[in-house]
Design a protein around this motif. Structure first.
Motif, PDB file in Angstrom:
ATOM      1  N   VAL B 213      82.821   5.741  30.078  1.00 55.66           N
ATOM      2  CA  VAL B 213      83.556   6.059  28.856  1.00 55.66           C
ATOM      3  C   VAL B 213      83.419   4.840  27.961  1.00 55.66           C
ATOM      4  O   VAL B 213      83.630   3.711  28.409  1.00 55.66           O
ATOM      5  N   ILE B 214      82.997   5.073  26.716  1.00 58.48           N
ATOM      6  CA  ILE B 214      82.884   3.943  25.796  1.00 58.48           C
ATOM      7  C   ILE B 214      83.717   4.207  24.549  1.00 58.48           C
ATOM      8  O   ILE B 214      84.086   5.354  24.268  1.00 58.48           O
ATOM      9  N   GLY B 215      84.010   3.145  23.844  1.00 56.16           N
ATOM     10  CA  GLY B 215      84.744   3.279  22.594  1.00 56.16           C
ATOM     11  C   GLY B 215      84.684   1.963  21.847  1.00 56.16           C
ATOM     12  O   GLY B 215      84.380   0.927  22.447  1.00 56.16           O
ATOM     13  N   THR B 216      84.920   2.012  20.557  1.00 56.13           N
ATOM     14  CA  THR B 216      84.921   0.754  19.796  1.00 56.13           C
ATOM     15  C   THR B 216      86.300   0.513  19.191  1.00 56.13           C
ATOM     16  O   THR B 216      87.042   1.448  18.909  1.00 56.13           O
ATOM     17  N   ALA B 279      89.589   8.327  28.429  1.00 55.65           N
ATOM     18  CA  ALA B 279      89.245   8.624  27.031  1.00 55.65           C
ATOM     19  C   ALA B 279      90.513   8.782  26.200  1.00 55.65           C
ATOM     20  O   ALA B 279      90.603   8.285  25.064  1.00 55.65           O
ATOM     21  N   ALA B 280      91.517   9.429  26.786  1.00 50.99           N
ATOM     22  CA  ALA B 280      92.776   9.617  26.055  1.00 50.99           C
ATOM     23  C   ALA B 280      93.450   8.272  25.796  1.00 50.99           C
ATOM     24  O   ALA B 280      93.918   8.004  24.684  1.00 50.99           O
ATOM     25  N   VAL B 281      93.466   7.418  26.812  1.00 47.77           N
ATOM     26  CA  VAL B 281      94.109   6.106  26.652  1.00 47.77           C
ATOM     27  C   VAL B 281      93.373   5.273  25.593  1.00 47.77           C
ATOM     28  O   VAL B 281      93.995   4.626  24.751  1.00 47.77           O
ATOM     29  N   LEU B 282      92.055   5.323  25.618  1.00 48.35           N
ATOM     30  CA  LEU B 282      91.290   4.557  24.624  1.00 48.35           C
ATOM     31  C   LEU B 282      91.567   5.104  23.220  1.00 48.35           C
ATOM     32  O   LEU B 282      91.764   4.330  22.269  1.00 48.35           O
ATOM     33  N   THR B 283      91.594   6.407  23.081  1.00 58.08           N
ATOM     34  CA  THR B 283      91.806   7.001  21.762  1.00 58.08           C
ATOM     35  C   THR B 283      93.211   6.676  21.247  1.00 58.08           C
ATOM     36  O   THR B 283      93.378   6.208  20.116  1.00 58.08           O
ATOM     37  N   LEU B 284      94.194   6.878  22.099  1.00 56.73           N
ATOM     38  CA  LEU B 284      95.571   6.578  21.692  1.00 56.73           C
ATOM     39  C   LEU B 284      95.744   5.105  21.364  1.00 56.73           C
ATOM     40  O   LEU B 284      96.555   4.743  20.514  1.00 56.73           O
ATOM     41  N   SER B 288      87.792   4.064  18.362  1.00 54.10           N
ATOM     42  CA  SER B 288      87.050   5.108  17.643  1.00 54.10           C
ATOM     43  C   SER B 288      85.746   5.379  18.391  1.00 54.10           C
ATOM     44  O   SER B 288      85.340   4.584  19.250  1.00 54.10           O
ATOM     45  N   ASP B 289      85.117   6.463  18.037  1.00 54.40           N
ATOM     46  CA  ASP B 289      83.879   6.906  18.713  1.00 54.40           C
ATOM     47  C   ASP B 289      84.034   6.901  20.226  1.00 54.40           C
ATOM     48  O   ASP B 289      83.102   6.545  20.951  1.00 54.40           O
ATOM     49  N   VAL B 290      85.199   7.277  20.711  1.00 54.51           N
ATOM     50  CA  VAL B 290      85.394   7.314  22.161  1.00 54.51           C
ATOM     51  C   VAL B 290      84.557   8.460  22.737  1.00 54.51           C
ATOM     52  O   VAL B 290      84.560   9.560  22.214  1.00 54.51           O
ATOM     53  N   LYS B 291      83.839   8.135  23.783  1.00 54.55           N
ATOM     54  CA  LYS B 291      82.882   9.117  24.282  1.00 54.55           C
ATOM     55  C   LYS B 291      82.775   9.057  25.795  1.00 54.55           C
ATOM     56  O   LYS B 291      82.690   7.962  26.378  1.00 54.55           O
ATOM     57  N   ILE B 292      82.785  10.212  26.404  1.00 53.45           N
ATOM     58  CA  ILE B 292      82.541  10.268  27.846  1.00 53.45           C
ATOM     59  C   ILE B 292      81.050  10.512  28.059  1.00 53.45           C
ATOM     60  O   ILE B 292      80.480  11.445  27.487  1.00 53.45           O
ATOM     61  N   GLU B 298      71.661   8.066  29.477  1.00 49.77           N
ATOM     62  CA  GLU B 298      72.584   7.400  28.557  1.00 49.77           C
ATOM     63  C   GLU B 298      73.516   6.456  29.331  1.00 49.77           C
ATOM     64  O   GLU B 298      73.839   5.362  28.857  1.00 49.77           O
ATOM     65  N   TYR B 299      73.918   6.885  30.506  1.00 50.11           N
ATOM     66  CA  TYR B 299      74.767   6.029  31.357  1.00 50.11           C
ATOM     67  C   TYR B 299      74.040   4.719  31.650  1.00 50.11           C
ATOM     68  O   TYR B 299      74.590   3.629  31.476  1.00 50.11           O
ATOM     69  N   ASP B 300      72.789   4.838  32.068  1.00 47.94           N
ATOM     70  CA  ASP B 300      72.016   3.630  32.376  1.00 47.94           C
ATOM     71  C   ASP B 300      71.866   2.724  31.160  1.00 47.94           C
ATOM     72  O   ASP B 300      71.924   1.493  31.276  1.00 47.94           O
ATOM     73  N   GLN B 301      71.675   3.348  30.007  1.00 49.39           N
ATOM     74  CA  GLN B 301      71.544   2.551  28.782  1.00 49.39           C
ATOM     75  C   GLN B 301      72.799   1.713  28.534  1.00 49.39           C
ATOM     76  O   GLN B 301      72.725   0.536  28.207  1.00 49.39           O
TER      77      GLN B 301
END
Ligand SMILES: Cc1cc2nc3c(=O)[nH]c(=O)nc-3n(C[C@H](O)[C@H](O)[C@H](O)COP(=O)(O)OP(=O)(O)OC[C@H]3O[C@@H](n4cnc5c(N)ncnc54)[C@H](O)[C@@H]3O)c2cc1C
Ligand SMILES: Cc1cc2nc3c(=O)[nH]c(=O)nc-3n(C[C@H](O)[C@H](O)[C@H](O)COP(=O)(O)OP(=O)(O)OC[C@H]3O[C@@H](n4cnc5c(N)ncnc54)[C@H](O)[C@@H]3O)c2cc1C
Lengths: 458, 434
Positions: B213-216, B279-284, B288-292, B298-301
């Motif tokens: 899960v990523i997010g900025t 993802a919910a915790v990151l968004t709350l 932004s751009d939170v993504k599973i 893509e995971y390896d990247q």
């Protein structure tokens, strides 16, 4: 005999009641979990690191050796005062300094009983994974000394894996701190790792920084019953091959099934060749899948497979295992606990090896094993009062060690070397390895002051 | 003039594996020292003979996976392990492998993955690191909360001691307390106790599923606050990492702001639920751009992006400061750190391994590293931590005003080293004095 001057000084350091010098008082400190015994010159129970330092300095002045001791439950003669020495008992250093669940660390004194720590941790839904079956009595300092295991090692590892740092009093009376509260603190060499499992031969542990983790959210306990031990080990191999790492894979053989049944009446068929207790833990939503996989695997060869449906049933399953050591005492007055480990793939061969030793020496042996780890505890039943039989038992114990080595294993999986297995050490290790141990001992303790005669001679 | 007897070396390993022309030597060397020869042994007995020769002639010798650090070996020998690069055994039943030290970490990972297994230790330089070097450094990494630090994965080894003798220790048992624990003590000894010539490595079954899960985030503090939230909720992923804005672009091109990378290795069922929860915790928490991320490529990247940033930091050890605090103390740590560094987002580099409470800093050009480390260590100690490793120990002793303890520790370290290497032959560039 300790001189009056030394006794007086010791009493000044730790207080009158924390020094024992009378014959009767000394007696209990001459024994441990083995059948060996010895006699200490005295017993001293410090309450602080400063007192430990004072004691070490005093002993150095008078050229007296020290044997560190926790609860004395070790199975290797590690606390037997085999040479003229004073026992330094850590049972009065029982403070839990700190439990910091937010940061996954607890700081304790060495005399804290493993169980007492677990109770405190449990209130916060945390635990300390190393839990040798002796955890109700054994101390954290002793666990560190032996690098103890327990039933959960397959998934969670041994004591070594949960010690972040130590405060240690060295044989010269100086205090050092090894490691710290995290994985990033070792100073050049990983001093914590060499103290763990050193059986008190390198330093006196006066404070322990342990890693604690949350209790898993879910756990499932299963029991499988087999005609033959080989079938049980097949299940173990298949579970591993399926990519599952259970917390526990405990095995008992027919003899133990019968002795524990006498006690517990758990209803395990007395003609069964082996039982396997299997436990998995983790997230609740992963349990069903793992239980199904394990069930499918076990059912292909087990006579019976069941999943505990309640806490009561879990307890029933464990009661048999927990009473294993005690239960054999009904059969014969004495028993010797052995502790050998082989690579998992050689486990069936090791069981065969145990049977052969029993036959060759005409002794009764029951087996309890942490099967996932390849760690067997063959229990030899005998009567210690019979000298001849006792000697046969020692020969059988040696044969078990040699068998483990033949199967590319080790003479100790979790109980340590102490006095009992010191004589076999050079069968397991090459001269270069033995010399490496000596180099380490010499660096810490050049004049052989701490726990002399244990593990290795200088 | 050097004492090194090149023709004897050639006799041991063959002409082709002794390199003494300066131009050819260069690609095997780093640092300022000037060894006279590079030698590439092909087996244990060659390693042993070379080390014995070095002892006889009293010349220094340093070892490296593919490239040798030349510090302290001017006039001496540089030994490169890259020819000893075989995976000798992959034992599924016992979940172990036997490998030679020169096997590249990344090649080993490929083989391990093909076997459906997992080898968690992750050296800084994943591209160039050897398995021998990985255990010789023996560090922790951002997966260590779940899997344990590097040493957890060593069950035994063969080693050529600084005097040239061969030492063999360990077995395939995951439980072994026989003798003193030289097996794990040797991990992290940086080649000062001896040269690994074979490693008996513990493996695990591969996880059933991997997700990220990523997010900025607009600020480091906001991003880090979500970590505390996750820990409080008892969500403990495999990794929980954070990269500041200056470096985030290197990890994932086009990133604006600070990048959070949560790695979830485990089972499919729980993985789904936890990914949603994360993802919910990151968004709350203001992400932004939170993504599973479920797609393997893509995971390896994403993970490789993290590794790249970490390698960047490690490439300049003289310009990095690393420390750890209690994981839940990270908000205070970052707040206090900012008083020293200014805006953390704009600092040349800040990485956080949230589960381990670890922070790595890439310093601006011209920073006085020691002065900063001293301040950072005070800060870290007040939050239950310390600057990493040997330097940290020294600074800790300074704070305790306990010169005695530091002296005692270093004299113990040097006594140990001396016991193993009485002539001071091996890896003289490795300092145990900080
Ligand atoms: C019924 C029973 C079941 C057991 N089950 C298990 C099991 O499942 N797994 C297992 O691994 N072991 C087991 N054991 C063995 C034993 O309980 C463990 O080795 C335990 O960790 C010893 O703890 P202790 O406090 O009794 O230490 P002691 O026996 O007092 O000491 C152990 C060693 O540590 C040293 N030591 C103690 N305190 C210190 C200190 N502060 N500083 C330095 N050195 C010190 C001693 O010198 C000695 O060498 C069992 C024993 C019994 C009797
Ligand atoms: C100053 C410095 C500090 C570093 N700190 C860390 C760190 O804290 N954590 C981390 O993960 N990475 C660290 N690294 C990076 C590390 O070098 C790589 O990540 C990798 O793990 C090492 O593998 P390598 O094959 O490149 O080893 P090399 O860079 O060749 O060697 C690294 C160390 O291991 C020794 N060594 C190599 N092979 C053997 C062998 N077969 N037997 C015995 N010793 C051997 C070397 O002598 C050297 O001391 C550091 C690098 C440098 C230059």
């Amino acid at each position: 005999m300790l001189s009056q001057t030394v006794v007086k000084r010791l009493k000044e350091i730790v207080g009158e009641k924390n020094v024992v010098t009378d014959k009767v008082g000394l007696l209990t400190y001459g024994y441990d979990g083995t059948l060996l015994s010895g006699e200490a010159l005295g017993v001293v129970s410090p309450q602080t690191t400063e007192q430990v330092v004072e004691i070490v300095k005093l002993m150095n002045e008078h050229n007296i050796k020290l044997v560190p001791r926790g609860a004395g439950t070790n199975e290797s003669g590690g606390t037997i005062p085999s040479e003229e020495s004073v026992v330094i008992s850590f049972t009065k250093m029982t403070k839990i300094h700190e439990i910091d669940t937010e940061n996954f660390v607890a700081v304790v004194e060495p005399g804290v009983i493993n169980f007492d720590l677990q109770v405190e941790l449990e209130k916060k839904k945390f635990y300390f994974p190393p839990d040798p079956s002796s955890f109700k009595a054994s101390t954290i300092g002793g666990n560190v000394g032996e690098c103890s295991g327990g039933p959960k090692c397959f998934k969670y590892g041994v004591t070594r894996d949960y010690i972040l740092g130590l405060e240690v009093v060295l044989p010269n009376g100086k205090v050092i701190q090894t490691g710290g509260r995290n994985f990033q603190s070792e100073p050049g060499y990983d001093l914590t790792r060499i103290i763990v499992g050193a059986e008190g031969t390198l330093g006196l542990v006066t404070k322990v920084f342990v890693r604690i983790i949350p209790i898993p959210r879910a756990k499932k306990t299963m029991l499988a019953i087999y005609d033959k031990v080989e079938d049980a080990s097949q299940t173990v191999a298949d579970i591993v091959a399926a990519g599952i790492i259970p917390t526990t894979l405990e095995l008992m053989d027919n003899l133990l099934i019968n002795t524990t049944e006498d006690f517990t009446h758990a209803g395990i068929p007395r003609d069964a060749g082996a039982v396997l207790i299997i436990e998995v833990d983790g997230y609740p939503e992963d349990m069903d899948g793992q239980v199904k996989t394990i069930g499918d695997i076990a059912k292909t060869i087990a006579k019976e497979f069941k999943v505990a449906q309640s806490a009561v049933e879990v307890d029933q399953i464990w009661t048999s295992r927990r009473s294993a050591f005690g239960s054999v005492a009904r059969v014969r007055p004495s028993y010797g606990v052995n502790d050998i480990t082989v690579p998992r793939s050689n486990f069936p061969k090791a069981i065969g090896g145990v049977l052969k030793v029993a036959k060759d020496f005409d002794v009764t042996i029951g087996v309890v094993a942490h099967a996932g780890d390849g760690n067997l505890h063959p229990l030899i039943l005998f009567d210690q009062r019979n000298k001849e039989e006792t000697e046969t038992v020692h020969a059988a114990e040696q044969a078990l060690c040699m068998m483990a080595l033949d199967l590319e294993g080790t003479i100790s999986g979790e109980h340590g070397i102490g006095l009992v297995k010191k004589k076999y050490l050079d069968k397991e290790f090459t001269p270069a390895a033995m010399e490496a141990f000596r180099k380490i001992k010499r660096s810490f303790d050049p004049t052989n002051r701490f726990n002399p005669g244990k593990v290795i001679d200088l | 003039m050097s004492n090194v007897n090149i023709s004897k070396l050639k006799g041991i390993v063959g002409d082709a594996n002794v390199i003494d022309s300066l131009s050819e030597m260069a690609k095997y060397l780093k640092g300022q020292g000037k060894p006279v020869v590079v030698v590439l042994p092909g087996n244990t007995s060659e390693v042993s003979s070379i080390v014995k020769l070095a002892n006889e002639q009293n010349v220094k010798l340093a070892v490296g996976g593919a490239v040798v650090n030349t510090q302290g070996i001017t006039g001496g020998i540089a030994m490169v392990m890259s020819r000893m690069n075989q995976i000798l055994e992959m034992d599924h039943l016992n979940l172990v492998a036997v490998v030679e030290p020169g096997v590249l970490h990344k090649e080993f990972l490929l083989k391990v993955a093909e076997a459906g297994l997992n080898f968690p230790p992750e050296p800084y330089e994943v591209e160039t690191s050897s398995v021998g070097g990985c255990f010789a450094i023996g560090d922790s990494d951002s997966k260590s909360f779940e899997y344990g630090p590097t040493r957890t994965f060593l069950l035994g080894f063969e080693m050529v001691l600084p005097t040239g003798e061969i030492l063999d220790i360990g077995n395939k048992c995951i439980k072994n307390v026989s003798g003193l624990d030289f097996i794990h003590f040797a991990v992290g000894s940086q080649g000062t106790f001896g040269i690994f010539t074979k490693l008996l490595v513990k493996l695990l079954p591969a996880p059933e599923a991997k997700k990220a899960v990523i997010g900025t985030f607009a600020s480091m503090h906001k991003a880090n606050a979500t970590f505390n939230n996750l820990i409080k909720r008892n969500v403990l992923p495999t990794r929980m990492n954070l990269i500041n804005a200056s470096l985030a672009k290197n990890a994932k091109p086009g990133t604006e702001g600070q990048l959070v990378i949560i790695d979830l290795q485990g089972f499919k069922e729980s993985g789904k639920n936890i990914a949603n929860e994360v993802a919910a915790v990151l968004t709350l928490g203001g992400g932004s751009d939170v993504k599973i991320i479920e797609d393997e490529v893509e995971y390896d990247q994403v993970i490789n992006g993290w590794l790249k940033v970490r390698a960047y930091l490690n490439a300049k050890p003289e310009q990095t400061v690393e420390f750890a605090v209690g994981p839940m103390k990270m908000p205070q740590a970052l707040a206090q750190l900012e008083a020293l560094t200014g805006d953390l987002g704009a600092y040349p580099g800040v990485i956080v391994e949230g589960l381990l409470g670890f922070v790595g800093l890439a310093l601006p050009e011209g920073t006085d590293k020691l002065a900063l480390a001293r301040k950072v260590n005070k800060l870290a100690m007040s939050l239950g931590g310390n600057v990493k490793g040997l330097l940290g120990h020294k600074l800790k002793a300074e704070v305790y005003n306990d010169a005695e303890m530091w002296k005692q520790t270093t004299s113990l370290l040097s006594e140990l080293r001396q016991q193993f290497d009485p002539k001071g032959i091996l890896n003289p560039g490795v300092s145990l004095e900080a």
